[in-house]
Write a protein that holds these residues in place. Sequence first.
Motif, PDB file in Angstrom:
ATOM      1  N   ALA A 126     -25.869 -23.723 -37.036  1.00  0.00           N
ATOM      2  CA  ALA A 126     -27.169 -23.979 -36.812  1.00  0.00           C
ATOM      3  C   ALA A 126     -27.557 -22.710 -37.081  1.00  0.00           C
ATOM      4  CB  ALA A 126     -27.932 -25.119 -35.645  1.00  0.00           C
ATOM      5  N   MET A 127     -27.267 -21.865 -36.163  1.00  0.00           N
ATOM      6  CA  MET A 127     -26.943 -20.354 -36.744  1.00  0.00           C
ATOM      7  C   MET A 127     -26.578 -19.557 -37.314  1.00  0.00           C
ATOM      8  SD  MET A 127     -26.919 -19.750 -31.975  1.00  0.00           S
ATOM      9  CE  MET A 127     -26.350 -18.852 -31.522  1.00  0.00           C
ATOM     10  N   LEU A 128     -26.340 -19.729 -38.137  1.00  0.00           N
ATOM     11  CA  LEU A 128     -24.316 -19.476 -39.285  1.00  0.00           C
ATOM     12  C   LEU A 128     -23.762 -18.571 -37.809  1.00  0.00           C
ATOM     13  CD1 LEU A 128     -26.156 -19.040 -42.832  1.00  0.00           C
ATOM     14  CD2 LEU A 128     -24.776 -20.712 -41.450  1.00  0.00           C
ATOM     15  N   GLY A 129     -23.023 -18.900 -37.261  1.00  0.00           N
ATOM     16  CA  GLY A 129     -22.449 -18.392 -36.375  1.00  0.00           C
ATOM     17  C   GLY A 129     -23.405 -17.625 -34.888  1.00  0.00           C
ATOM     18  N   ALA A 130     -22.244 -16.971 -33.686  1.00  0.00           N
ATOM     19  CA  ALA A 130     -23.153 -16.701 -32.506  1.00  0.00           C
ATOM     20  C   ALA A 130     -21.902 -15.400 -32.208  1.00  0.00           C
ATOM     21  CB  ALA A 130     -22.977 -17.837 -31.781  1.00  0.00           C
ATOM     22  N   HIS A 131     -22.846 -14.496 -32.603  1.00  0.00           N
ATOM     23  CA  HIS A 131     -22.732 -13.613 -32.410  1.00  0.00           C
ATOM     24  C   HIS A 131     -21.484 -12.758 -30.899  1.00  0.00           C
ATOM     25  CE1 HIS A 131     -21.897  -8.537 -31.402  1.00  0.00           C
ATOM     26  NE2 HIS A 131     -22.081  -8.721 -32.210  1.00  0.00           N
ATOM     27  N   ALA A 132     -20.098 -12.964 -31.343  1.00  0.00           N
ATOM     28  CA  ALA A 132     -19.480 -12.473 -29.745  1.00  0.00           C
ATOM     29  C   ALA A 132     -19.310 -11.855 -28.776  1.00  0.00           C
ATOM     30  CB  ALA A 132     -18.581 -14.502 -29.992  1.00  0.00           C
ATOM     31  N   GLN A 133     -19.245 -10.376 -29.819  1.00  0.00           N
ATOM     32  CA  GLN A 133     -18.260  -9.327 -28.651  1.00  0.00           C
ATOM     33  C   GLN A 133     -18.765  -9.147 -27.754  1.00  0.00           C
ATOM     34  OE1 GLN A 133     -16.780  -6.819 -31.370  1.00  0.00           O
ATOM     35  NE2 GLN A 133     -16.272  -5.774 -30.139  1.00  0.00           N
ATOM     36  N   VAL A 134     -20.314  -9.177 -26.999  1.00  0.00           N
ATOM     37  CA  VAL A 134     -19.968  -9.846 -25.342  1.00  0.00           C
ATOM     38  C   VAL A 134     -19.505 -11.266 -25.286  1.00  0.00           C
ATOM     39  CG1 VAL A 134     -22.183  -9.637 -23.038  1.00  0.00           C
ATOM     40  CG2 VAL A 134     -21.186  -7.341 -25.245  1.00  0.00           C
ATOM     41  N   MET A 135     -18.951 -12.037 -24.641  1.00  0.00           N
ATOM     42  CA  MET A 135     -18.444 -13.507 -24.436  1.00  0.00           C
ATOM     43  C   MET A 135     -19.783 -13.924 -23.678  1.00  0.00           C
ATOM     44  SD  MET A 135     -16.613 -15.873 -25.933  1.00  0.00           S
ATOM     45  CE  MET A 135     -17.303 -17.091 -26.020  1.00  0.00           C
ATOM     46  N   SER A 136     -20.576 -13.377 -23.054  1.00  0.00           N
ATOM     47  CA  SER A 136     -21.597 -13.985 -22.087  1.00  0.00           C
ATOM     48  C   SER A 136     -22.499 -13.968 -23.079  1.00  0.00           C
ATOM     49  CB  SER A 136     -22.098 -13.171 -21.621  1.00  0.00           C
ATOM     50  OG  SER A 136     -22.251 -11.688 -21.320  1.00  0.00           O
ATOM     51  N   ALA A 137     -23.193 -13.519 -23.914  1.00  0.00           N
ATOM     52  CA  ALA A 137     -23.882 -13.155 -24.660  1.00  0.00           C
ATOM     53  C   ALA A 137     -24.229 -14.482 -25.897  1.00  0.00           C
ATOM     54  CB  ALA A 137     -24.243 -11.804 -25.548  1.00  0.00           C
ATOM     55  N   ALA A 138     -23.092 -14.654 -26.671  1.00  0.00           N
ATOM     56  CA  ALA A 138     -22.521 -15.680 -26.932  1.00  0.00           C
ATOM     57  C   ALA A 138     -22.585 -17.259 -26.571  1.00  0.00           C
ATOM     58  CB  ALA A 138     -21.020 -15.737 -27.625  1.00  0.00           C
ATOM     59  N   GLU A 139     -22.330 -17.543 -25.284  1.00  0.00           N
ATOM     60  CA  GLU A 139     -22.630 -18.233 -24.736  1.00  0.00           C
ATOM     61  C   GLU A 139     -23.466 -19.062 -24.521  1.00  0.00           C
ATOM     62  OE1 GLU A 139     -18.112 -17.612 -21.758  1.00  0.00           O
ATOM     63  OE2 GLU A 139     -20.088 -17.815 -21.110  1.00  0.00           O
ATOM     64  N   LEU A 140     -24.988 -17.695 -24.033  1.00  0.00           N
ATOM     65  CA  LEU A 140     -26.395 -17.767 -23.477  1.00  0.00           C
ATOM     66  C   LEU A 140     -26.772 -17.713 -25.020  1.00  0.00           C
ATOM     67  CD1 LEU A 140     -28.464 -18.075 -21.946  1.00  0.00           C
ATOM     68  CD2 LEU A 140     -28.352 -15.655 -22.401  1.00  0.00           C
ATOM     69  N   SER A 141     -26.734 -17.676 -26.364  1.00  0.00           N
ATOM     70  CA  SER A 141     -26.857 -18.128 -27.406  1.00  0.00           C
ATOM     71  C   SER A 141     -26.663 -19.442 -27.704  1.00  0.00           C
ATOM     72  CB  SER A 141     -26.190 -17.587 -28.371  1.00  0.00           C
ATOM     73  OG  SER A 141     -27.047 -15.909 -28.637  1.00  0.00           O
ATOM     74  N   VAL A 142     -26.076 -19.443 -27.047  1.00  0.00           N
ATOM     75  CA  VAL A 142     -25.942 -21.112 -27.110  1.00  0.00           C
ATOM     76  C   VAL A 142     -26.125 -21.743 -26.273  1.00  0.00           C
ATOM     77  CG1 VAL A 142     -23.836 -23.334 -27.544  1.00  0.00           C
ATOM     78  CG2 VAL A 142     -23.502 -21.012 -28.661  1.00  0.00           C
ATOM     79  N   GLY A 143     -26.444 -21.622 -25.306  1.00  0.00           N
ATOM     80  CA  GLY A 143     -26.967 -22.325 -24.501  1.00  0.00           C
ATOM     81  C   GLY A 143     -28.205 -23.027 -23.815  1.00  0.00           C
ATOM     82  N   VAL A 144     -28.932 -21.690 -24.322  1.00  0.00           N
ATOM     83  CA  VAL A 144     -30.756 -21.090 -24.625  1.00  0.00           C
ATOM     84  C   VAL A 144     -31.364 -23.041 -25.712  1.00  0.00           C
ATOM     85  CG1 VAL A 144     -30.830 -19.826 -22.887  1.00  0.00           C
ATOM     86  CG2 VAL A 144     -31.217 -18.937 -25.813  1.00  0.00           C
ATOM     87  N   GLY A 167     -18.530  -8.068 -40.331  1.00  0.00           N
ATOM     88  CA  GLY A 167     -16.768  -7.742 -39.582  1.00  0.00           C
ATOM     89  C   GLY A 167     -17.189  -8.054 -38.077  1.00  0.00           C
ATOM     90  N   THR A 168     -18.687  -8.478 -37.250  1.00  0.00           N
ATOM     91  CA  THR A 168     -18.570  -8.316 -36.087  1.00  0.00           C
ATOM     92  C   THR A 168     -17.920  -9.872 -35.587  1.00  0.00           C
ATOM     93  OG1 THR A 168     -20.163  -8.568 -36.246  1.00  0.00           O
ATOM     94  CG2 THR A 168     -20.255  -6.767 -35.845  1.00  0.00           C
ATOM     95  N   VAL A 169     -17.471  -9.794 -34.128  1.00  0.00           N
ATOM     96  CA  VAL A 169     -16.905 -11.262 -33.858  1.00  0.00           C
ATOM     97  C   VAL A 169     -18.055 -11.713 -33.400  1.00  0.00           C
ATOM     98  CG1 VAL A 169     -15.564 -11.733 -31.689  1.00  0.00           C
ATOM     99  CG2 VAL A 169     -15.330  -9.499 -32.667  1.00  0.00           C
ATOM    100  N   HIS A 170     -17.503 -12.963 -33.678  1.00  0.00           N
ATOM    101  CA  HIS A 170     -18.443 -14.522 -33.977  1.00  0.00           C
ATOM    102  C   HIS A 170     -17.580 -15.824 -33.498  1.00  0.00           C
ATOM    103  CE1 HIS A 170     -21.489 -11.552 -36.372  1.00  0.00           C
ATOM    104  NE2 HIS A 170     -22.266 -12.651 -35.792  1.00  0.00           N
ATOM    105  N   LEU A 171     -18.590 -16.495 -32.539  1.00  0.00           N
ATOM    106  CA  LEU A 171     -18.310 -17.617 -32.614  1.00  0.00           C
ATOM    107  C   LEU A 171     -18.280 -18.946 -33.889  1.00  0.00           C
ATOM    108  CD1 LEU A 171     -19.562 -18.751 -29.203  1.00  0.00           C
ATOM    109  CD2 LEU A 171     -16.703 -17.442 -29.865  1.00  0.00           C
ATOM    110  N   LEU A 172     -18.297 -19.176 -34.719  1.00  0.00           N
ATOM    111  CA  LEU A 172     -17.305 -20.211 -35.973  1.00  0.00           C
ATOM    112  C   LEU A 172     -17.165 -21.353 -35.769  1.00  0.00           C
ATOM    113  CD1 LEU A 172     -16.856 -17.352 -38.776  1.00  0.00           C
ATOM    114  CD2 LEU A 172     -19.428 -18.071 -38.064  1.00  0.00           C
ATOM    115  N   PRO A 173     -17.861 -22.776 -36.583  1.00  0.00           N
ATOM    116  CA  PRO A 173     -17.448 -24.331 -35.955  1.00  0.00           C
ATOM    117  C   PRO A 173     -15.933 -23.645 -36.624  1.00  0.00           C
ATOM    118  CG  PRO A 173     -19.788 -23.964 -36.652  1.00  0.00           C
ATOM    119  CD  PRO A 173     -18.684 -22.538 -37.071  1.00  0.00           C
TER     120      PRO A 173
END
Length: 394
Positions: free
Chosen positions: A36-54, A82-88
């Motif tokens: 739904a987000m079209l990818g979660a930015h994951a250069q900082v992994m804890s931020a990606a986890e929080l993006s999904v969690g909230v 070109g930045t690191v993301h979480l993608l399905p």
Amino acid sequence: MTTSITWDQASARRLDRQFLAISAPEDVPAADVVAAMLGAHAQVMSAAELSVGVRSTGLTRADVRTALWEDRSLVKTHGPRGTVHLLPTAELPLWCAALPAVPSGAGGQAPDVRLSEQQADQVVAAIGDALDGVHLTIDELNEEVVARTGPWAGDLVMPAFQTLWPRWRQVLHRAGQSGALCFGPNRGRKVTYTRPPHFDPLPPKEAVRELVRRFLCAYGPSTPAWFAKWLAAPGGWAVRLFARMAEEGDIERVAFEGVGDAWVAAGDTEFPGAGTGRGPTRGRVPGVRLLPYFDAYGIAAQPRERLFPGDAYRRALAGGQAGNYPVLLVDGVVAGVWHQRRQGRRTTVTVEPLGRLTAWQERELAEQVERVGEVWEVERAELVVGEVTTGPHA
């Protein structure tokens, strides 16, 4: 008659589709939230986890890690810009066909450092072959790439962080975007890489158009310039792409408040209270949210002046760039910044509102801080309302 869309209506629909108006139920998996987000930015992994969690009522960082490293429904790789993301993982056929089809600007490296297109393709193929079925550190991958291509790939010519990287590293992101590479679990403190599951990519033209439609559904109404900015693509290319899609009926024009002509996916003109000037104009979704560094909503939602109104534009952006500060979202717009400091099993969340919060908003803010603690699996999350003294991306 052209549909007229207000900022509040667009904001309400975006928040709803991002699970920021109503959190996703517990049975919605992490991969669906990321989609739904079209990818979660994951250069900082804890931020990606929080993006999904909230965006969820029950997901924690452990659930995100399980999706990444155990059931593999998510993949950590190079995505938009070109930045690191979480993608399905299930969407790799789309992403890994569309992203390589997006033209890039002039190379940032000096002529004697750059790879030719033939060399770049050779390196990407070597990366994919080297990583198939194994997990390698960057040094191990370097050895494999040089062995499969030639000494030229390992020349230490690429300036990076006060040192020099081997020549082949300049296309590491391209390997990720094309499906030859993704991140694996860390080996101690060392990052590892592997190859994602094999898949058949979509035809590139079809993939690019589907990405436009997906972007417009998540963040529309949008303009070619905003889409190009989100992808780090040439503006002229995006203008021509939108024009072709409009001619073929894939997207349609709307009148966006304060902007003028903007675009949505064809047939996707339902907005809260939307009409042609005769209906209601309400659409704002009340609520308080805490979004981490480089959250997808703060980066993609436009126009930026409306998302970061007044003092927020000065306080929550770094030279006009979104994502460098975690932000407090109130009624769909940025209304402050925040910072968390973790000590063992506890965390302190300092929130700096840019205006006065109502009693109801203060209560909801406290609930959001509790949710942050749940996502990060701490025993206690303490809210402090006061000045954030840390700088951007601290």
